[in-house]
Design an enzyme around this catalytic site. Structure first.
Site, PDB file in Angstrom:
ATOM      1  N   PRO A   2     -12.125   7.746   2.594  1.00  0.00           N
ATOM      2  CA  PRO A   2     -12.680   8.857   1.827  1.00  0.00           C
ATOM      3  C   PRO A   2     -11.628   9.541   0.981  1.00  0.00           C
ATOM      4  O   PRO A   2     -10.608   9.990   1.491  1.00  0.00           O
ATOM      5  CB  PRO A   2     -13.203   9.802   2.908  1.00  0.00           C
ATOM      6  CG  PRO A   2     -12.713   9.269   4.206  1.00  0.00           C
ATOM      7  CD  PRO A   2     -11.791   8.156   3.944  1.00  0.00           C
ATOM      8  N   GLU A   3     -11.881   9.608  -0.297  1.00  0.00           N
ATOM      9  CA  GLU A   3     -11.054  10.396  -1.200  1.00  0.00           C
ATOM     10  C   GLU A   3     -11.884  11.636  -1.556  1.00  0.00           C
ATOM     11  O   GLU A   3     -12.913  11.890  -0.942  1.00  0.00           O
ATOM     12  CB  GLU A   3     -10.683   9.554  -2.429  1.00  0.00           C
ATOM     13  CG  GLU A   3     -10.024   8.232  -2.033  1.00  0.00           C
ATOM     14  CD  GLU A   3      -9.601   7.367  -3.204  1.00  0.00           C
ATOM     15  OE1 GLU A   3      -9.256   7.920  -4.253  1.00  0.00           O
ATOM     16  OE2 GLU A   3      -9.627   6.131  -3.058  1.00  0.00           O
TER      17      GLU A   3
END
Length: 277
Positions: A2-3
């Site tokens: 996850p960014e």
DNA sequence: ATATTCCCCTGGAAGC
DNA sequence: TGCTTCCAGGGGAATA
């Protein structure tokens, strides 16, 4: 995994499920994460408290309780949340479970254990956890632009890709969006950051904001693990222009097999050497 | 101070 | 089929 867009997607999804809910109890069936899970501290902080608000700072999720205490959560590479109707028995890779007064449960899974669940022990003057004080600016807020990048890169020597993935410089840009933004800006990921012109850094700041904004609108990018709270995948995957496309044609210049994969700081980078200088 | 390398951990895919 | 190797969206500690 996850960014910024993925974490933002998850926060937006969790908010309507959890805001106002009261926590009855917490369990940590899954052993340690990046840090040991202090289940006693979690219970002390959470029992009987309502969830007042959920926010994102960088790639962290902040859970503000009615007491004012803040929980600091991080998804690591493979973390995911679910909110289910009952206090079902622990599923595989389940690490932390919050039992809610209304009978539902809020569950954190993380196969690789790179995530973290912590109780914030001190808040800074900005109301954010003191432990997050060293983070750089949010790329989608005021204060992040080409002028800022220019100022922060003078006299520095590392590759620009490493620079924009440094959370002390700008938060939320991870391995996927770093490659995508540099492609959009026409800048080689290997360029020494201190050699980039103000004009090039204006383009890069715009590209970062643009790609993150588009990815949020698409609900993030699912390569393998990322899932929203309801289990759905992110749709930005189909909009990736270079990430994971090594050996394929460049979508800008059309060069057959133009997209290359290289390794920087142990991470894969994707680029078109003809379009990016 | 700055930049790079290594490591945490698990599972899936690819290669043999 | 089964074993081995490589790879993965993050971050922080340990090195140059």
């Amino acid at each position: 995994m996850p960014e910024l867009p993925e974490v933002e997607t998850i926060v937006r999804s969790l908010r309507p499920h959890l805001r106002g809910a009261v926590i009855r109890d917490v369990a940590a069936p899954g052993g340690r994460l990046r840090h040991p899970v202090d289940v006693e501290a979690l219970r002390l902080a959470c029992r009987g408290q309502a969830i007042a608000e959920l926010r994102r700072r960088a790639k962290y999720i902040l859970v503000e309780l009615s007491s004012g205490t803040v929980l600091v959560l991080h998804l690591g590479m493979t973390g995911a949340f679910r909110v289910v109707p009952s206090a079902a028995p622990a599923a595989t890779h389940e690490r932390v479970v919050w039992i809610l007064e209304d009978g539902r449960s809020w569950r954190f899974m993380d196969p690789r254990r790179f995530g973290s669940v912590q109780v914030c022990t001190s808040l800074g003057a900005d109301g954010l956890p003191a432990a997050l004080a060293g983070l750089g600016p949010e790329p989608l807020e005021a204060g992040f632009d080409g002028e800022y990048l220019y100022r922060r890169t003078r006299g520095r020597d590392r590759p620009i890709k490493n620079h924009i993935m440094d959370q002390a410089e700008v938060v939320g840009v991870g391995n996927i969006y770093a490659s995508e933004a540099l492609f959009r800006a026409g800048i080689s990921p290997r360029r020494r950051c201190g050699t980039l012109s103000r004009k090039a850094l204006d383009r890069l700041a715009d590209a970062i904001r643009e790609v993150l904004t588009e990815a949020i609108a698409a609900g993030g990018t699912t390569i393998d693990d990322f899932r929203d709270v309801d289990g759905s995948e992110g749709h930005f995957t189909t909009n990736l222009q270079v990430y994971g496309r090594q050996g394929q044609d460049c979508l800008r210049c059309g060069r057959p097999g133009g997209i290359r994969r290289l390794v920087q700081a142990g991470r894969s980078t994707y680029c078109c050497p003809r379009c990016q200088r």
